[in-house]
Design an enzyme around this catalytic site. Sequence first.
Site, PDB file in Angstrom:
ATOM      1  N   GLU A  16       0.521  -1.313  -0.113  1.00 40.00           N
ATOM      2  CA  GLU A  16      -0.184   0.043   0.295  1.00 40.00           C
ATOM      3  C   GLU A  16       0.969   1.281   0.208  1.00 40.00           C
ATOM      4  O   GLU A  16       0.480   2.482   0.355  1.00 40.00           O
ATOM      5  CB  GLU A  16      -0.824   0.066   1.109  1.00 40.00           C
ATOM      6  CG  GLU A  16      -1.803  -1.015   1.154  1.00 40.00           C
ATOM      7  CD  GLU A  16      -2.623  -1.325   2.490  1.00 40.00           C
ATOM      8  OE1 GLU A  16      -3.567  -0.472   2.694  1.00 40.00           O
ATOM      9  OE2 GLU A  16      -2.495  -2.217   3.292  1.00 40.00           O
ATOM     10  N   TYR A  44      -9.005   3.096  -4.468  1.00 38.34           N
ATOM     11  CA  TYR A  44      -7.962   4.111  -5.056  1.00 38.34           C
ATOM     12  C   TYR A  44      -7.975   4.696  -6.129  1.00 38.34           C
ATOM     13  O   TYR A  44      -7.059   5.270  -6.612  1.00 38.34           O
ATOM     14  CB  TYR A  44      -6.709   3.538  -4.394  1.00 38.34           C
ATOM     15  CG  TYR A  44      -6.541   3.178  -2.889  1.00 38.34           C
ATOM     16  CD1 TYR A  44      -6.957   4.092  -1.909  1.00 38.34           C
ATOM     17  CD2 TYR A  44      -6.244   1.955  -2.355  1.00 38.34           C
ATOM     18  CE1 TYR A  44      -6.937   4.070  -0.612  1.00 38.34           C
ATOM     19  CE2 TYR A  44      -6.442   1.731  -0.892  1.00 38.34           C
ATOM     20  CZ  TYR A  44      -6.861   2.681  -0.147  1.00 38.34           C
ATOM     21  OH  TYR A  44      -6.735   2.243   1.333  1.00 38.34           O
ATOM     22  N   ARG A  53     -11.367   2.624  11.271  1.00 37.71           N
ATOM     23  CA  ARG A  53     -12.700   2.289  10.248  1.00 37.71           C
ATOM     24  C   ARG A  53     -12.880   0.938  10.238  1.00 37.71           C
ATOM     25  O   ARG A  53     -12.329   0.075  10.128  1.00 37.71           O
ATOM     26  CB  ARG A  53     -12.190   2.713   8.861  1.00 37.71           C
ATOM     27  CG  ARG A  53     -13.319   2.864   7.737  1.00 37.71           C
ATOM     28  CD  ARG A  53     -13.094   2.884   6.467  1.00 37.71           C
ATOM     29  NE  ARG A  53     -12.546   1.681   5.825  1.00 37.71           N
ATOM     30  CZ  ARG A  53     -11.446   1.564   5.409  1.00 37.71           C
ATOM     31  NH1 ARG A  53     -10.626   2.495   5.447  1.00 37.71           N
ATOM     32  NH2 ARG A  53     -11.088   0.311   5.044  1.00 37.71           N
ATOM     33  N   ASP A 103     -15.298  -2.262   8.460  1.00 39.34           N
ATOM     34  CA  ASP A 103     -15.948  -2.474   7.139  1.00 39.34           C
ATOM     35  C   ASP A 103     -16.781  -3.755   7.565  1.00 39.34           C
ATOM     36  O   ASP A 103     -16.532  -4.817   8.153  1.00 39.34           O
ATOM     37  CB  ASP A 103     -14.798  -2.880   6.225  1.00 39.34           C
ATOM     38  CG  ASP A 103     -13.819  -1.597   5.751  1.00 39.34           C
ATOM     39  OD1 ASP A 103     -14.353  -0.757   6.164  1.00 39.34           O
ATOM     40  OD2 ASP A 103     -12.654  -2.064   5.467  1.00 39.34           O
ATOM     41  N   GLU A 144     -13.526  -6.397   9.104  1.00 37.54           N
ATOM     42  CA  GLU A 144     -12.270  -6.073   9.693  1.00 37.54           C
ATOM     43  C   GLU A 144     -12.312  -4.631  10.251  1.00 37.54           C
ATOM     44  O   GLU A 144     -13.053  -3.762   9.973  1.00 37.54           O
ATOM     45  CB  GLU A 144     -10.983  -6.058   8.677  1.00 37.54           C
ATOM     46  CG  GLU A 144     -11.328  -5.235   7.538  1.00 37.54           C
ATOM     47  CD  GLU A 144     -10.089  -5.425   6.517  1.00 37.54           C
ATOM     48  OE1 GLU A 144      -8.846  -5.398   6.915  1.00 37.54           O
ATOM     49  OE2 GLU A 144     -10.279  -5.760   5.417  1.00 37.54           O
ATOM     50  N   ASN A 202      -9.780  -1.289  10.547  1.00 38.85           N
ATOM     51  CA  ASN A 202      -8.604  -0.760   9.820  1.00 38.85           C
ATOM     52  C   ASN A 202      -8.116   0.335  11.025  1.00 38.85           C
ATOM     53  O   ASN A 202      -8.927   1.462  11.132  1.00 38.85           O
ATOM     54  CB  ASN A 202      -8.568  -0.211   8.356  1.00 38.85           C
ATOM     55  CG  ASN A 202      -7.792   0.390   7.715  1.00 38.85           C
ATOM     56  OD1 ASN A 202      -6.730   0.999   8.527  1.00 38.85           O
ATOM     57  ND2 ASN A 202      -7.486   0.392   6.556  1.00 38.85           N
ATOM     58  N   GLY A 218      -7.108   5.098   5.293  1.00 36.33           N
ATOM     59  CA  GLY A 218      -6.354   6.284   4.266  1.00 36.33           C
ATOM     60  C   GLY A 218      -6.964   7.451   4.632  1.00 36.33           C
ATOM     61  O   GLY A 218      -8.125   7.913   5.068  1.00 36.33           O
TER      62      GLY A 218
END
Length: 311
Positions: A22, A218, A257, A259, A275, A277, A281
């Site tokens: 990433e 992205y 965050r 999901d 999951e 995070n 981002g």
Amino acid sequence: MGNPKGRKQVKVVVLMGGWSAEREVSLVTGKGVAEACERLGHETVALDMDRNVATRLAELKPDVVFNALHGTPGEDGSVQGMLDLMGIRYTHSGLATSVIAIDKQLSKQALVPHGIRMPGGHVVKSESLYLGDPLPRPYVLKPVNEGSSVGVAIVTAQGNYGDPIGRDVAGPWQEFDELLAEPFIRGRELTTAVLGDRALAVTELKPKSGFYDYDSKYTDGLTEHICPANIPEAIAQACLDMALKAHRVLGCKGTSRSDFRWDDEKGVEGLYLLEVNTQPGMTPLSLVPEQARHIGMGYDELVGAILEDAR
């Protein structure tokens, strides 16, 4: 720009880049964060992490590191441990939380006993996939400790992977020795950001094709973001509650965050946390800044709040 709202000016190193899958996204996150820190009046250094990172940090002597890294080693506890040993304050979650949250199997072990619904499944050796399926199709294969949907494959009865999966067919089994196999949950993709002790909003993600993979996340135009999501109030509230509970149980700091997949034929019982995070981002396409805008918080204010939490 001067120093808004009388905040104390500090020296911030924005740690970004690195060598994970990433890296490019981290560089975009870091650039945006560094520009925001400068607008907030802080002395700011953008540092593309290499193997000499500890030496550079010792030379720079920051008051705080804004950890804008994504993936390993910036999100898995490695960098957090280094910063702890150096006595440098940093944004986002600490060592233990980072180790657990990036490992999808450890996350299940931490969260499911607290009543947070997550998909079943188990870790399999990639070699075993060439002999037969670990679960009934359709099922999902993903790396145990990568983020941003890196290396995710959905194995269906009609797919092109073969039955069993072909040894020469491209997929995460060629890159990782072990993978997490989970039942595929039909339905809709939802996500909720948490900042401090507040769940912000629920966004529905609608990829133009396929599923919400790395490219969809992205690449501009590949995914439609609907914020707030057009879903029943009970589902929205369940997302907010589960995201905040997961944030607290894991011990997340700053922002996280969560999901979700929601099988909209099953109501609340069809909502699963996939999951958490711990370093979401902060790019122009990212979900945390988008949800912050929804509650009236601009990008610079968001960056300032994350920095303040670290200090």
